[in-house]
Design a protein around this motif. Structure first.
Motif, short mmCIF file in Angstrom:
data_model
loop_
_atom_site.label_atom_id
_atom_site.label_comp_id
_atom_site.label_asym_id
_atom_site.label_seq_id
_atom_site.Cartn_x
_atom_site.Cartn_y
_atom_site.Cartn_z
N ASN A 35 3.78 -12.64 4.32
CA ASN A 35 2.88 -13.13 5.37
C ASN A 35 1.53 -12.42 5.27
O ASN A 35 0.48 -13.05 5.40
CB ASN A 35 3.49 -12.94 6.76
CG ASN A 35 4.74 -13.76 6.93
OD1 ASN A 35 5.83 -13.30 6.59
ND2 ASN A 35 4.62 -14.96 7.46
N THR A 36 1.56 -11.11 5.04
CA THR A 36 0.31 -10.36 4.87
C THR A 36 -0.51 -10.97 3.75
O THR A 36 -1.72 -11.19 3.90
CB THR A 36 0.60 -8.88 4.53
OG1 THR A 36 1.46 -8.31 5.51
CG2 THR A 36 -0.70 -8.07 4.44
N PHE A 37 0.13 -11.22 2.62
CA PHE A 37 -0.55 -11.79 1.47
C PHE A 37 -1.18 -13.13 1.81
O PHE A 37 -2.38 -13.35 1.58
CB PHE A 37 0.43 -11.94 0.29
CG PHE A 37 -0.16 -12.66 -0.88
CD1 PHE A 37 -1.04 -12.01 -1.75
CD2 PHE A 37 0.13 -13.99 -1.13
CE1 PHE A 37 -1.61 -12.68 -2.83
CE2 PHE A 37 -0.43 -14.66 -2.20
CZ PHE A 37 -1.30 -14.01 -3.06
N LEU A 38 -0.39 -14.04 2.36
CA LEU A 38 -0.91 -15.38 2.66
C LEU A 38 -2.05 -15.33 3.67
O LEU A 38 -3.03 -16.07 3.55
CB LEU A 38 0.22 -16.27 3.19
CG LEU A 38 1.34 -16.58 2.18
CD1 LEU A 38 2.48 -17.31 2.88
CD2 LEU A 38 0.81 -17.36 1.00
N GLU A 39 -1.96 -14.46 4.67
CA GLU A 39 -2.97 -14.36 5.71
C GLU A 39 -4.25 -13.69 5.22
O GLU A 39 -5.27 -13.72 5.91
CB GLU A 39 -2.41 -13.61 6.92
CG GLU A 39 -1.33 -14.41 7.63
CD GLU A 39 -0.53 -13.61 8.64
OE1 GLU A 39 -0.85 -12.42 8.88
OE2 GLU A 39 0.44 -14.18 9.18
N SER A 40 -4.21 -13.13 4.02
CA SER A 40 -5.39 -12.45 3.47
C SER A 40 -6.40 -13.40 2.84
O SER A 40 -7.48 -12.96 2.42
CB SER A 40 -4.94 -11.43 2.40
OG SER A 40 -4.12 -10.44 2.97
N GLN A 61 0.84 -1.19 0.00
CA GLN A 61 0.00 0.00 0.00
C GLN A 61 0.88 1.25 0.00
O GLN A 61 0.58 2.23 -0.66
CB GLN A 61 -0.92 -0.01 1.22
CG GLN A 61 -2.13 0.85 1.08
CD GLN A 61 -3.12 0.55 2.18
OE1 GLN A 61 -2.83 0.81 3.35
NE2 GLN A 61 -4.26 0.00 1.81
N GLN A 62 1.96 1.20 0.75
CA GLN A 62 2.95 2.28 0.76
C GLN A 62 4.20 1.74 0.06
O GLN A 62 4.92 0.91 0.62
CB GLN A 62 3.30 2.70 2.19
CG GLN A 62 4.36 3.77 2.26
CD GLN A 62 4.80 4.05 3.69
OE1 GLN A 62 4.23 3.59 4.64
NE2 GLN A 62 5.87 4.81 3.80
N CYS A 90 4.96 -7.81 12.32
CA CYS A 90 4.75 -6.78 11.31
C CYS A 90 4.05 -7.37 10.09
O CYS A 90 4.43 -8.43 9.58
CB CYS A 90 6.09 -6.17 10.89
SG CYS A 90 5.92 -4.92 9.62
N ARG A 91 3.02 -6.68 9.62
CA ARG A 91 2.29 -7.09 8.43
C ARG A 91 2.01 -5.85 7.58
O ARG A 91 0.99 -5.19 7.73
CB ARG A 91 0.96 -7.79 8.78
CG ARG A 91 1.11 -9.09 9.52
CD ARG A 91 1.80 -10.15 8.67
NE ARG A 91 1.87 -11.43 9.33
CZ ARG A 91 2.90 -11.87 10.05
NH1 ARG A 91 3.96 -11.09 10.22
NH2 ARG A 91 2.89 -13.07 10.58
N GLY A 121 -4.72 -3.90 -2.95
CA GLY A 121 -5.44 -4.79 -3.85
C GLY A 121 -5.55 -6.21 -3.32
O GLY A 121 -4.99 -6.55 -2.27
N LYS A 122 -6.30 -7.02 -4.05
CA LYS A 122 -6.55 -8.42 -3.67
C LYS A 122 -6.70 -9.27 -4.92
O LYS A 122 -7.15 -8.79 -5.95
CB LYS A 122 -7.84 -8.51 -2.85
CG LYS A 122 -7.59 -8.83 -1.39
CD LYS A 122 -8.91 -9.00 -0.68
CE LYS A 122 -8.94 -10.27 0.03
NZ LYS A 122 -8.69 -10.54 1.30
N VAL A 123 -6.35 -10.53 -4.81
CA VAL A 123 -6.57 -11.47 -5.91
C VAL A 123 -8.08 -11.70 -6.02
O VAL A 123 -8.74 -12.00 -5.02
CB VAL A 123 -5.86 -12.82 -5.64
CG1 VAL A 123 -6.22 -13.85 -6.70
CG2 VAL A 123 -4.37 -12.64 -5.55
#
Length: 160
Positions: A96-101, A37-38, A63-64, A69-71
């Motif tokens: 990790n942020t991606f996988l946890e989403s 995002q940043q 930290c995440r 955006g999202k798939v």
């Protein structure tokens, strides 16, 4: 291979993007760029500065960094290759942020990385808690150019 494949990647400098595009091209897979995002500035990526954004993020296991955006329709994919540059012998926290989403239960997750010389290190150990219920396979460092035949041989070894 009859499975729906997604190649998702985070690239700080463009190197991982090239590897991801080669991998996706070899299998006719969908391609998704994981964008922070940043965005990271050059100063943020200065690993020699203990106060740089990446240094601070990587010191904090909780930290995440936020993703932009999202798939769409993640449910359609059975196999997810997730690519990134190696930072401090592991995947960047944004992975990790991606996988946890997403709910990745029942899916196969395969990390791949680019690196200036570091191996995968403790990547899977750090990623496993972020994708509960998924089959997390050992990844591979994909530096340099890989032919479609080399990439296919690697995937064949994975037995997915």
């Amino acid at each position: 291979m009859n499975k729906n494949i997604l190649v998702a990647y985070f690239s700080a400098s463009g190197v991982t993007a090239k590897a991801a595009k080669s991998l996706a091209g070899a299998f006719g897979a969908a391609l998704y760029e994981i964008k922070p995002q940043q965005p990271y500035s050059k100063a943020d990526l200065n690993w020699t500065d203990r106060q740089s954004r990446t240094s601070v993020e990587m010191k904090d296991p909780a930290c995440r960094p936020a993703i932009d955006g999202k798939v769409q329709n993640m449910a359609q994919y059975d196999v997810i290759f997730v690519g990134f540059p190696i930072w401090w012998y592991v995947a960047p926290a944004i992975i990790n942020t991606f996988l946890e989403s997403y709910d990745l239960a029942g899916k196969t997750v395969i990390p791949f990385a680019t690196s200036g010389g570091s191996p995968m290190g403790k990547t899977n150990e750090r990623l496993a808690p972020s994708c509960p219920g998924a089959v997390l396979l050992d990844g591979k460092v994909l530096n340099g150019r890989h032919s479609a035949a080399q990439l296919e041989a690697w995937v064949k070894e994975l037995k997915i």
